[in-house]
Design an enzyme around this catalytic site. Structure first.
Site, PDB file in Angstrom:
ATOM      1  N   ARG A  27     -15.829   7.646  -4.915  1.00 29.49           N
ATOM      2  CA  ARG A  27     -14.639   8.158  -3.972  1.00 29.49           C
ATOM      3  C   ARG A  27     -13.577   8.828  -4.808  1.00 29.49           C
ATOM      4  O   ARG A  27     -13.040   8.571  -5.854  1.00 29.49           O
ATOM      5  CB  ARG A  27     -13.939   6.625  -3.811  1.00 29.49           C
ATOM      6  CG  ARG A  27     -12.561   7.032  -2.998  1.00 29.49           C
ATOM      7  CD  ARG A  27     -11.786   5.418  -3.131  1.00 29.49           C
ATOM      8  NE  ARG A  27     -10.576   5.438  -2.219  1.00 29.49           N
ATOM      9  CZ  ARG A  27      -9.430   5.640  -2.452  1.00 29.49           C
ATOM     10  NH1 ARG A  27      -9.287   6.238  -3.783  1.00 29.49           N
ATOM     11  NH2 ARG A  27      -8.392   5.320  -1.924  1.00 29.49           N
ATOM     12  N   HIS A  73      -0.516  -3.802  -5.850  1.00 30.06           N
ATOM     13  CA  HIS A  73       0.750  -3.129  -6.666  1.00 30.06           C
ATOM     14  C   HIS A  73       1.565  -2.337  -5.781  1.00 30.06           C
ATOM     15  O   HIS A  73       1.605  -2.027  -4.486  1.00 30.06           O
ATOM     16  CB  HIS A  73       0.335  -2.128  -7.774  1.00 30.06           C
ATOM     17  CG  HIS A  73      -0.509  -0.945  -7.055  1.00 30.06           C
ATOM     18  ND1 HIS A  73      -1.950  -0.905  -6.842  1.00 30.06           N
ATOM     19  CD2 HIS A  73      -0.045   0.322  -7.333  1.00 30.06           C
ATOM     20  CE1 HIS A  73      -2.173   0.357  -6.654  1.00 30.06           C
ATOM     21  NE2 HIS A  73      -0.878   0.999  -6.739  1.00 30.06           N
ATOM     22  N   ASP A  99       3.810   0.956  -6.134  1.00 32.29           N
ATOM     23  CA  ASP A  99       3.843   2.373  -7.006  1.00 32.29           C
ATOM     24  C   ASP A  99       5.252   2.392  -7.860  1.00 32.29           C
ATOM     25  O   ASP A  99       5.231   3.089  -8.901  1.00 32.29           O
ATOM     26  CB  ASP A  99       3.672   3.603  -6.051  1.00 32.29           C
ATOM     27  CG  ASP A  99       1.963   3.813  -5.725  1.00 32.29           C
ATOM     28  OD1 ASP A  99       1.263   2.915  -6.294  1.00 32.29           O
ATOM     29  OD2 ASP A  99       1.862   4.638  -5.042  1.00 32.29           O
ATOM     30  N   HIS A 138       0.127  -2.239  -1.595  1.00 29.85           N
ATOM     31  CA  HIS A 138      -0.906  -1.903  -1.411  1.00 29.85           C
ATOM     32  C   HIS A 138      -2.118  -2.016  -2.235  1.00 29.85           C
ATOM     33  O   HIS A 138      -1.512  -2.522  -3.618  1.00 29.85           O
ATOM     34  CB  HIS A 138      -0.958  -0.433  -0.917  1.00 29.85           C
ATOM     35  CG  HIS A 138      -0.559   0.468  -2.086  1.00 29.85           C
ATOM     36  ND1 HIS A 138       0.885   0.709  -2.412  1.00 29.85           N
ATOM     37  CD2 HIS A 138      -1.260   1.232  -3.003  1.00 29.85           C
ATOM     38  CE1 HIS A 138       0.678   1.537  -3.471  1.00 29.85           C
ATOM     39  NE2 HIS A 138      -0.312   1.839  -3.813  1.00 29.85           N
TER      40      HIS A 138
END
Length: 138
Positions: A117, A49, A51, A107
């Site tokens: 995470r 995607h 941002d 990314h």
């Protein structure tokens, strides 16, 4: 606020803009990713995607990692997807990664295989109309 200011000043320095021309924007969020299946499409963080497309107000995106790759979790690396070759960031607690939020930075995040995470996304807009105040801890 101190962390936001330090990140904002560093982004401004690297990209050659005035930090006063940058505004914290929403959503600024804490993420906890693990190997649990996605409940909604938004939970499917592993898809490529941009941002600026996902969050229209983003001009600069930063990630403050709060856990360590290969120690606290497996998978979950951040991958910039380039035609020539992908560039991968291995999260480390305290590491900050930042980039422009446009189509030049397609990314994704690898699926987390084990562990958890943790990261905080802090993003900035150059449009004061999209600016927000610093979040308050209650």
């Amino acid at each position: 606020r101190d962390v936001r200011q330090r990140i904002q000043q560093r982004i401004a320095q690297v990209f050659g803009i005035s930090s006063s021309a940058m505004y914290l924007t929403k959503p600024t969020f804490f993420s906890r990713m693990n190997s649990t299946g996605a409940k909604t499409t938004h939970d499917e963080y592993w898809h490529p995607h941009v941002d600026k497309v996902t969050y229209g107000s983003f001009d600069y995106t930063s990630l403050l990692y709060l856990s360590d790759y290969a120690e606290d979790f497996g998978g979950g690396r951040f991958v910039f997807m380039d035609a020539d070759s992908n560039k991968t960031v291995e999260p480390r607690a305290g590491r900050v990664s930042f980039f422009t939020s446009g189509s030049e930075n397609l990314h994704r995040v690898e699926r987390v295989q084990w562990g958890t995470r943790f990261a905080i996304t802090i993003s900035f807009s150059c449009d004061p109309e999209h600016g927000i105040g610093d979040p308050l801890l209650g």
